[in-house]
Enzyme design. Structure first.
Site, mmCIF file in Angstrom:
data_model
loop_
_atom_site.group_PDB
_atom_site.id
_atom_site.type_symbol
_atom_site.label_atom_id
_atom_site.label_comp_id
_atom_site.label_asym_id
_atom_site.label_seq_id
_atom_site.Cartn_x
_atom_site.Cartn_y
_atom_site.Cartn_z
ATOM 1 N N GLU A 353 0.995 -1.120 -0.438
ATOM 2 C CA GLU A 353 0.295 -0.174 -0.154
ATOM 3 C C GLU A 353 0.609 1.720 0.065
ATOM 4 O OE1 GLU A 353 1.095 -1.214 3.352
ATOM 5 O OE2 GLU A 353 -0.538 -2.015 2.410
ATOM 6 N N ASP A 395 23.336 18.367 -30.449
ATOM 7 C CA ASP A 395 24.024 18.756 -30.890
ATOM 8 C C ASP A 395 25.206 19.567 -30.415
ATOM 9 O OD1 ASP A 395 24.024 21.059 -33.176
ATOM 10 O OD2 ASP A 395 22.416 22.431 -32.746
ATOM 11 N N ASP A 663 17.782 23.324 -28.677
ATOM 12 C CA ASP A 663 17.187 24.572 -28.037
ATOM 13 C C ASP A 663 16.639 25.623 -29.441
ATOM 14 O OD1 ASP A 663 19.335 25.675 -28.834
ATOM 15 O OD2 ASP A 663 20.555 26.454 -28.171
ATOM 16 N N ASP A 667 15.344 21.692 -33.366
ATOM 17 C CA ASP A 667 15.788 20.398 -33.116
ATOM 18 C C ASP A 667 14.406 19.931 -32.595
ATOM 19 O OD1 ASP A 667 18.352 20.274 -32.711
ATOM 20 O OD2 ASP A 667 18.086 22.203 -31.147
ATOM 21 N N ASN A 756 2.501 -4.786 10.146
ATOM 22 C CA ASN A 756 2.742 -4.423 8.575
ATOM 23 C C ASN A 756 2.858 -3.326 8.920
ATOM 24 O OD1 ASN A 756 2.555 -5.130 5.652
ATOM 25 N ND2 ASN A 756 0.868 -4.747 5.410
#
Length: 920
Positions: A353, A395, A663, A667, A756
């Protein structure tokens, strides 16, 4: 085509900030023949169509605007009634809706059902414990996500897109009226240009557009010059469409087919324009479509799919084992009600959970850590992709090299310095109104240009022919005297030479000859070999017979010379490339630049060029041929935007997790096609919108830090899943053995629930844990099959020592009758909790825990706290409430021996498992 499919596809686009990569990959085919206009209200279609038809002056009157824009006060008034320029889905959801979204995962819903069953069977203790687990999981996720969203909003504000808006200056109006009163003429100075956040635009605003801009609202064009718009997001047209001030096509009722309208969500590929805002926010075409489909969930990412596969693996395991436990206990004990409650507790114990909270916390923590390293995460799920990336395409300019280009030389056609070339280049850069790139900035900032600035004032601009990526050149037309116009063109050498017929040589204009062309190419090649980027400059005189020029006028030019730029490599590039290589990431250069310049830079930064392909080579290859070449090729030069996108897609199809860093406008397609798009805060709008990650510093070193953080994030998520899966499997195996042989339950339902809950609390600091250096060396991915195998191998180890504990309590401490079951259950409660907590440290590392690899202080502290709570609870005043009892002191040496043996055997299994299957 089914309209529902269209809507489902479109919402994927909408919900990823208008730039979903996968939608754009499919969009062209899906929308090409679809009457999209039927998907928006008829009133909106009529509003847009009417705005396209009416006269400009009438439109100004309708929108209460003017040619030089609104005043600030007018804009504020309109904004108060029209609201912000945002589509509905982009607005923050309410806290109650957010709380519901944090709650509604399969595990919480399952636990709620179990809590309701416990309540109906009057087991209030189980109801309280299960309810506490649901509340804890939900609230922790809610708090973490709220903090993350707040931080993300602040970070996104740093890279928010803006629009260039004209503002009418009210002070000039007042001054003009005053001067008229005294019968003095005032020459207007024009409207003010301001950069305004897109969400602040209002109907009636006058905006100016240039290459790279996002269309911020639905617009009617007032002026346009060679304006090409990419409408793939709206219409699926693969090629940009040209827009004009007046509609030139046939009459149509579909606004998307009108030539003089531009729509929110599209972008400017080339050209420039001025336009008036007609509709904003939800009243745009984009907003109307978004409103109709916001109920549809977005397509899961690879990261989400991985989490879902693991989640359902555990759920299926629980759904099989829970009925088995119920039937076995009911048959052997005869108490079917108690057996049912115990089986429900097992179901709770098997439910991870905390998984949603752990995942969210880890991603949020990763996003905050990355923000400190100048990396802004637009989408949390992208962090894991960052860590999984094994190929980075980037690039050259600004990444390998400094983001500052210097004008190194200005020469004639044979390489001799020539000031006339510099003058022409300056006039071209000075008068262009499109996107000024780094080359233009370098020309305009050149130290020798004081004379050229005075020269520019002697000219007036007549027109310009904007840059585009097909021609790879741009021109301006200027006039110094009224008896002639002068067209000045600059761009890539090949493209400029292709439209020239003459050259200026030794002060004379001479026609091209084969010998002269050979000398020209030798000169430019020698400049390129020195690492200089060469741009050619050409010109021609024209009669003053027209004021509007186009691409057809770029012909019969005279080649004047070249301007050569130096883009020196960054000092940090070589160590960054070495670091990326050490972390299993292959770097490939995808550039539109010259191959000689690119190869020179690669040599300077130590990037081995194993193979090189040019755009023309890529164009000729089939996808199968390109797929064979991409892995062995380091540099791809002279690429178009479509070439970059195709290369990224081929790498992805070969099974790589591909990152693309860019940029520019060229691109954007590759950014969408990549698994993770990376851009920078100085990028054009379209690139920032397409990216998943924004770097505040354009550096590969920053990128390497982001990759490491992504891998840490993934490692910590994987720890929790491995721990939970193996621990749960072992517990169920132990329960099955105990249920078959014991005359009583090995542990009460309440014990399982408390155990638990304590175990889950011990896990909340996992997102802040340390990660071994070895785990960061290679990209990591989700593998549900690997997790299932891990569960099967490591789960039964804990069962060996659980069964040893059973034997200890049965034979040594005499807890072998129903009257002594509380002692038995208390002994297994402590051993089970401590072994579960110990497994956290055993599985979090391949090394020897505590000695070779230590957990973070937060995880260590939480482990100690939970272990102390587990040991002290049976001895505390609350023991009776939880139906536990204090254990004799002689139990604890046995407990220590069991835990040490457990750790030794687990460590031995880790070594064998890692040698056979590896250690993810």
């Amino acid at each position: 085509m089914n309209l529902n499919i269209l809507r489902e596809t479109f919402v994927s686009f909408v919900r990823s900030h208008g730039m979903d990569r996968h939608f754009r990959r499919l969009g062209a085919d899906m929308f090409r023949s679809t009457p999209v206009s039927k998907d928006v209200p008829p009133s909106l279609a009529e509003t847009l169509s009417s705005a396209a038809r009416v006269d400009i002056s009438e439109l100004f009157q309708t929108l209460h605007s003017r040619a030089d824009g609104l005043t600030e006060a007018e804009a504020d008034t309109i904004r108060a009634s029209a609201g912000p320029n945002e589509v509905e889905h982009e607005k923050p959801i309410s806290k109650w809706v957010h709380l519901w979204q944090c709650y509604k995962n399969p595990f919480n819903l399952l636990l709620t059902v179990l809590a309701a069953v416990s309540y109906l069977t009057e087991d209030m203790k189980a109801t309280i414990v299960i309810g506490s687990m649901v509340v804890l999981s939900t609230m922790m996720r809610f708090i973490q996500e709220s903090r993350s969203n707040t931080a993300a909003d602040k970070l996104k504000a740093m890279v928010s897109n803006t629009a260039t808006v004209l503002r009418h200056d009210l002070a000039e109006d007042i001054a003009e009226e005053a001067l008229r009163y005294f019968d003095v003429t005032l020459h207007p100075k024009g409207a003010r240009r301001i950069e305004l956040p897109i969400k602040k635009l209002v109907p009636g605003d006058i905006v100016q557009l240039s290459a790279g801009d996002m269309i911020p609202a639905d617009l009617r064009l007032l002026t346009a010059k060679d304006l090409f718009i990419s409408q793939a997001a709206m219409t699926g047209e693969s090629l940009p469409v040209e827009k004009f001030v007046a509609h030139r096509g046939t009459a149509t009722s579909n606004p998307l087919e009108l030539d003089n309208l531009c729509f929110m969500g599209t972008n400017v590929v080339s050209g420039s324009a001025t336009a008036i805002v007609v509709t904003t926010g939800n009243r745009t075409y984009f907003g109307a479509l978004a409103e109709r489909v916001t109920a549809t969930d977005r397509t899961p990412t690879a990261f989400q799919s991985g989490v879902n596969k693991v989640s359902w693996l555990l759920i299926r395991f629980m759904m099989v084992m829970t009925p088995v436990v119920f039937l076995l206990n009911g048959y052997t004990k005869g108490d079917w009600v108690e057996a049912f409650l115990f089986a429900m507790s097992i179901a709770v114990g098997l439910t991870p959970e905390m998984l949603p909270m752990i995942v969210t916390s880890t991603l949020a923590k990763g996003a905050v850590a990355l923000s400190r390293k100048k990396v802004i995460v637009k989408r949390l799920d992208a962090i894991q992709n960052f860590g999984a990336m094994d190929v980075l395409c980037t690039d050259k300019t600004g990444t390998l090299t400094q983001d500052k280009i210097f004008l190194e030389r200005h020469t004639d056609i044979l390489g001799e310095q020539d000031d006339l070339v510099l003058e022409y280049a300056y006039l071209n850069s000075h008068y262009q109104t499109g996107l000024k790139n780094l080359l233009d900035v370098a020309v305009l900032e050149h130290a020798e240009l004081q004379r050229e600035m005075a020269l520019a004032s002697a000219y007036r601009k007549v027109d310009e022919i904007p840059f585009d990526f097909q021609r790879r050149r741009m021109s301006v037309v200027v006039s110094e005297r009224e008896d002639h116009h002068e067209l000045i063109c600059k761009g890539a050498v090949e493209e400029i030479v292709s439209v020239c017929t003459h050259a200026r040589h030794n002060g004379q204009v001479v026609p091209f000859t084969k010998e002269l062309l050979q000398e020209i190419y030798e000169t430019t090649s020698s400049l390129n070999a020195e690492g200089l980027r060469v741009v050619a400059v050409a010109a021609k005189d024209l009669p003053p017979t027209k004021e509007v020029y186009g691409v057809a006028d770029e012909s019969d030019l005279v080649l004047i010379g070249y301007i050569a730029f130096l883009d020196p490599p960054k000092e940090s590039t070589k160590p960054a490339l070495d670091a990326l290589k050490a972390h299993g990431i292959t770097v490939k250069i995808l550039t539109g630049d010259n191959e000689l310049v690119t190869a020179k830079i690669c040599r300077q930064v130590g990037l081995a060029v194993d193979g090189m392909l040019l755009g023309n080579d890529v164009e000729k290859m089939s996808d199968a041929e390109l797929a064979m070449a991409v892995d062995t090729t380091t540099v791809f030069a002279k690429l178009s935007p479509t070439h970059k996108e195709r290369i990224v897609r081929v790498l992805h199809d070969k099974g790589h997790v591909v990152g693309f860093m860019g940029d520019g406008i060229n691109d954007a397609p590759a950014l969408r096609a990549a698994d993770i798009g990376i851009s920078v805060d100085t990028a054009v709008d379209i690139a920032k919108e397409a990216a998943d990650i924004i770097l505040l510093e354009k550096s590969l070193m920053v990128l390497e830090e982001g990759v490491l953080e992504g891998r840490k994030t993934f490692a910590n998520m994987l720890k929790y899943i491995k721990m939970t899966a193996s621990s749960n499997f072992g517990n169920v195996f132990s329960v099955l053995v105990a249920s078959a042989f014991l005359p009583f339950l090995p542990m009460l339902p309440l014990h399982l629930l408390v155990q638990n809950l304590l175990y889950d609390i011990s896990q909340i600091t996992i997102p802040f844990d340390n990660v071994d250096k070895e785990f960061l060396e290679k990209p990591q991915r989700w593998n549900a099959g690997e997790i299932g195998r891990f569960m099967v191998f490591f789960g039964p180890i804990s069962s060996i020592f659980d069964i040893t504990t059973f034997a200890l309590m049965w034979y040594i401490f005499g807890a072998n009758t129903p009257e002594h079951q509380t002692l038995f259950q208390s002994g297994w409660f402590i051993e089970g909790l401590l072994s579960q907590t110990l497994i956290v440290h055993m599985i979090r590392t391949r090394k020897i825990p505590f000695f070779q690899s230590r957990a973070s202080w937060a995880l260590m502290s939480m482990t100690l706290i939970i272990m102390m709570v587990g040991i002290l609870l049976p001895m505390s005043p609350l023991a009776h409430y939880f139906k536990l009892q204090a254990l004799p002191l002689t139990y604890f040496p046995w407990l220590l021996l069991i835990l040490v043996a457990y750790a030794v055997l687990t460590q031995a299994m880790k070594g064998w498992y890692a040698r056979r299957y590896g250690w993810q």
